[in-house]
Design a protein around this motif. Structure first.
Motif, PDB file in Angstrom:
ATOM      1  N   ALA A 164       0.812  -1.223   0.000  1.00 57.62           N
ATOM      2  CA  ALA A 164       0.000   0.000   0.000  1.00 57.62           C
ATOM      3  C   ALA A 164       0.843   1.270   0.000  1.00 57.62           C
ATOM      4  O   ALA A 164       0.332   2.358  -0.270  1.00 57.62           O
ATOM      5  CB  ALA A 164      -0.937   0.001   1.211  1.00 57.62           C
ATOM      6  N   LEU A 165       2.149   1.166   0.304  1.00 56.27           N
ATOM      7  CA  LEU A 165       3.029   2.335   0.279  1.00 56.27           C
ATOM      8  C   LEU A 165       3.305   2.750  -1.164  1.00 56.27           C
ATOM      9  O   LEU A 165       3.351   1.910  -2.057  1.00 56.27           O
ATOM     10  CB  LEU A 165       4.349   2.022   0.979  1.00 56.27           C
ATOM     11  N   ASP A 166       3.523   4.045  -1.397  1.00 55.72           N
ATOM     12  CA  ASP A 166       3.891   4.459  -2.750  1.00 55.72           C
ATOM     13  C   ASP A 166       5.335   4.058  -3.024  1.00 55.72           C
ATOM     14  O   ASP A 166       6.090   3.708  -2.110  1.00 55.72           O
ATOM     15  CB  ASP A 166       3.665   5.963  -2.958  1.00 55.72           C
ATOM     16  N   ASP A 167       5.732   4.072  -4.296  1.00 55.36           N
ATOM     17  CA  ASP A 167       7.027   3.517  -4.705  1.00 55.36           C
ATOM     18  C   ASP A 167       8.199   4.157  -3.974  1.00 55.36           C
ATOM     19  O   ASP A 167       9.094   3.462  -3.476  1.00 55.36           O
ATOM     20  CB  ASP A 167       7.222   3.696  -6.221  1.00 55.36           C
ATOM     21  N   ASP A 168       8.229   5.494  -3.912  1.00 50.66           N
ATOM     22  CA  ASP A 168       9.361   6.182  -3.281  1.00 50.66           C
ATOM     23  C   ASP A 168       9.443   5.870  -1.792  1.00 50.66           C
ATOM     24  O   ASP A 168      10.531   5.659  -1.246  1.00 50.66           O
ATOM     25  CB  ASP A 168       9.252   7.692  -3.489  1.00 50.66           C
ATOM     26  N   ARG A 169       8.287   5.849  -1.125  1.00 46.92           N
ATOM     27  CA  ARG A 169       8.269   5.558   0.311  1.00 46.92           C
ATOM     28  C   ARG A 169       8.687   4.114   0.563  1.00 46.92           C
ATOM     29  O   ARG A 169       9.480   3.845   1.470  1.00 46.92           O
ATOM     30  CB  ARG A 169       6.862   5.808   0.851  1.00 46.92           C
ATOM     31  N   LEU A 170       8.165   3.168  -0.235  1.00 38.92           N
ATOM     32  CA  LEU A 170       8.537   1.771  -0.060  1.00 38.92           C
ATOM     33  C   LEU A 170      10.022   1.573  -0.329  1.00 38.92           C
ATOM     34  O   LEU A 170      10.690   0.803   0.374  1.00 38.92           O
ATOM     35  CB  LEU A 170       7.704   0.875  -0.982  1.00 38.92           C
ATOM     36  N   ALA A 171      10.565   2.278  -1.315  1.00 39.55           N
ATOM     37  CA  ALA A 171      12.004   2.183  -1.599  1.00 39.55           C
ATOM     38  C   ALA A 171      12.822   2.624  -0.388  1.00 39.55           C
ATOM     39  O   ALA A 171      13.782   1.961   0.004  1.00 39.55           O
ATOM     40  CB  ALA A 171      12.345   3.031  -2.821  1.00 39.55           C
TER      41      ALA A 171
END
Length: 424
Positions: free
Chosen positions: A201-208
């Motif tokens: 559910a996290l966006d790509d930048d945050r998950l990265a």
């Protein structure tokens, strides 16, 4: 909000063209993607849904939007062409907020949302919903009956999440307040099923950012549960050295498949790093330090240092090289430290203040020698240069510490009685 910060009503963005820095049209805005947050905080704008020439709809993060001007949107030029897929924690502003019945907090009166204003936060690329344009009465957006008024986001209920909700949506919104390392610690202690749900559910930048702080086993588990195209997007958003470390933990077939799905430039950086032994300067370095040509000025250098997405270690110095200025660069000339940049006039050429006394590190320098080098010269980052004199990248102190600390150091409770206190 600071006075004068850009504010835009989203109805004015619908259909406007999106251009890259060269003036070429990328597509047109079809919607905005927002994330609801806990504690009555205004929804955050994550990015734009852009329809490109092929009629495919893609996601453009707000971090890659450099200008929202009259009748147009300007991007950095780095656009991921994969099809947009809405995630459970995301809301479409035009599609889901407009014509929605909500309640005025002060009078408990139902109103209809006709438009939404977004505003950029001072000194950042983040955007939030700022105001709502609403109509009183029962009429929809196309009815002309009822008084219209513009109200603050806090004057309307229905656009925030329950502080104590337990769904992935609420957890993601709660995690937004935390540093990536703290989110990683929280994820590590969730059940495997819950961990994957929240990570997805996290966006790509945050998950990265979060993946970079997780133990290797958790990284591999989460990446393996993502769709392959999403996994490639997240790897692109990671620092190249961290992406290389993570890919090195995967089976050869999986590694090659993900590298093929990544953008060629990003994949090339990662492949280059994977060619070095892990515990060497080449294996530890990032390929994205700040590189400037000799004719750049102090003002140019400070503008680069101010970029919000740079880590403090990378922002502490710039590396001066002859063209080309992408790693591997032309001839490495030396380093200019941040403090020196603050002491010289803005028009000063960086080539005139470069520090060329320190011998750069070869890529095969072993970890103990890298550690001693940083300690001996009181550095937070060091250049890595090949035999031809080209800058390959930079080793930062945080990456060195990652490899010096015990394998379970990430499980330390930094806020508990036995941990280090942050003074919060």
């Amino acid at each position: 909000m600071a006075a004068g910060a850009p504010r835009v009503f989203v109805s004015h963005l619908s259909g406007v063209p999106v251009f890259d820095p060269n003036g070429d049209q990328v597509g047109r805005v079809r919607d905005l993607v927002a994330m609801l947050r806990v504690g009555g905080r205004p929804p955050r704008i994550l990015g734009l849904v852009v329809e490109v020439v092929s009629r495919r709809r893609i996601f453009l993060p707000m971090t890659r939007v450099t200008g929202v001007e009259s009748g147009q949107v300007i991007t950095t030029g780095v656009v991921n062409m994969r099809r947009f897929e809405q995630r459970p924690t995301e809301r479409l502003v035009l599609g889901e907020f407009l014509d929605r019945r909500v309640t005025l907090v002060e009078t408990d009166e139902e109103v209809t949302v006709l438009d939404v204003a977004i505003q950029q936060l001072p000194a950042r690329r983040d955007w939030e919903i700022d105001k709502y344009f609403v109509r009183k009465g029962r009429g929809g957006a196309l009815r002309r009956k009822g008084e219209t008024l513009t109200v603050e986001w806090s004057a309307v209920s229905g656009f925030s999440l329950d502080e104590h909700g337990q769904g992935a949506e609420s957890l993601v919104a709660t995690f937004e307040r935390l540093r990536p390392a703290d989110v990683a610690n929280a994820l590590h202690h969730l059940s495997p099923k819950r961990r994957v749900e929240v990570a997805a559910a996290l966006d790509d930048d945050r998950l990265a950012d979060v993946l970079e702080e997780l133990p290797e086993d958790d990284q591999v588990e989460i990446l393996g549960k993502l769709k392959e195209e999403r996994a490639a997007d997240v790897l692109e958003a990671m620092d190249p050295d961290d992406a290389a470390d993570l890919l090195s933990e995967l089976p050869e077939e999986d590694k090659e498949r993900l590298l093929t799905l990544m953008r060629p430039d990003d994949a090339a950086d990662v492949r280059r790093l994977m060619a070095y032994e892990e515990r060497t300067a080449g294996g530890l370095m990032t390929t994205e330090p700040i590189v400037l040509r000799p004719d750049a000025t102090v003002a140019d250098a400070l503008a680069r240092v101010r970029q919000a997405d740079l880590s403090p270690a990378l922002a502490a110095q710039v590396y001066v090289c002859r063209s080309p200025d992408e790693t591997p660069t032309g001839k490495y000339l030396g380093t200019v430290h941040f403090q020196r940049l603050l002491r010289d006039p803005p028009f000063t050429l960086v080539s005139s203040i470069v520090d060329s006394d320190l011998v750069p590190l070869p890529p095969d320098t072993p970890l103990p020698t890298v550690t001693s080098y940083l300690a001996a010269y009181n550095l937070v980052s060091a250049p890595v240069v090949d035999e031809s004199g080209s800058l390959l990248g930079a080793v930062t102190v945080d990456d060195v510490l990652d490899h010096l600390l015990p394998a379970d150091w990430r499980e330390t409770d930094f806020h508990g009685e036995e941990g280090i206190r942050h003074g919060r």
